[in-house]
Design a protein around this motif. Structure first.
Motif, short mmCIF file in Angstrom:
data_model
loop_
_atom_site.label_atom_id
_atom_site.label_comp_id
_atom_site.label_asym_id
_atom_site.label_seq_id
_atom_site.Cartn_x
_atom_site.Cartn_y
_atom_site.Cartn_z
N LYS A 12 -17.59 71.86 -130.26
CA LYS A 12 -16.49 72.34 -130.33
C LYS A 12 -15.94 72.40 -129.15
N SER A 13 -14.53 73.17 -129.06
CA SER A 13 -13.76 73.46 -127.69
C SER A 13 -13.01 74.68 -127.80
N GLY A 19 -15.61 72.90 -123.73
CA GLY A 19 -16.57 72.59 -124.91
C GLY A 19 -17.64 73.22 -124.81
N TYR A 20 -18.36 73.22 -126.12
CA TYR A 20 -19.56 74.18 -126.28
C TYR A 20 -20.07 73.70 -127.51
N THR A 21 -21.45 73.87 -127.81
CA THR A 21 -22.06 73.63 -129.10
C THR A 21 -22.09 74.76 -130.08
N GLU A 22 -21.74 74.57 -130.97
CA GLU A 22 -22.12 75.72 -131.96
C GLU A 22 -23.09 75.29 -133.09
N PHE A 38 -23.82 78.19 -128.67
CA PHE A 38 -25.00 77.81 -127.82
C PHE A 38 -24.96 78.21 -126.53
N HIS A 39 -24.02 77.89 -125.69
CA HIS A 39 -23.66 77.83 -124.37
C HIS A 39 -23.36 79.16 -123.81
N GLN A 40 -23.06 80.32 -124.90
CA GLN A 40 -22.98 81.66 -124.39
C GLN A 40 -23.76 82.45 -125.39
N LEU A 41 -25.02 82.04 -125.64
CA LEU A 41 -26.08 82.59 -126.28
C LEU A 41 -26.38 84.12 -125.95
N LEU A 62 -30.30 70.53 -128.22
CA LEU A 62 -29.82 69.68 -127.13
C LEU A 62 -30.10 68.18 -127.34
N GLU A 63 -31.16 67.72 -127.98
CA GLU A 63 -31.66 66.41 -128.36
C GLU A 63 -30.68 65.96 -129.47
#
Length: 76
Positions: A12-13, A19-22, A38-41, A62-63
């Motif tokens: 998402k962005s 961008g980041y991963t939800e 995920f990137h601001q856990l 991440l994989e």
């Protein structure tokens, strides 16, 4: 005892384009779905047990083990 399961992850962005991963996690003990950046856990308001669960699965996240890609769905 907490009972979590990762449902899916997606890219998402923010409105500014960052961008980041939800990560969407089902919390069976509370009967809810958590939407975690995920990137601001560390900044997310989460139970510590959920934060640890996401950390424990970070390599698979991440994989792309649970990554949702709308293009991979079969056309009907």
């Amino acid at each position: 005892m907490d009972n979590y399961e990762i449902m899916l992850t997606m890219k998402k962005s923010t409105i500014t384009g960052k961008g980041y991963t939800e990560v969407q996690v089902m919390d069976f003990s509370r009967g809810r779905i958590w939407h975690v950046n995920f990137h601001q856990l560390e900044n997310e308001p989460l139970p510590e047990s959920l934060r640890e669960f996401v950390r424990k699965n970070s390599k698979k996240i991440l994989e792309g083990s649970w990554h949702y890609n709308h293009l991979s769905r079969k056309k009907r």
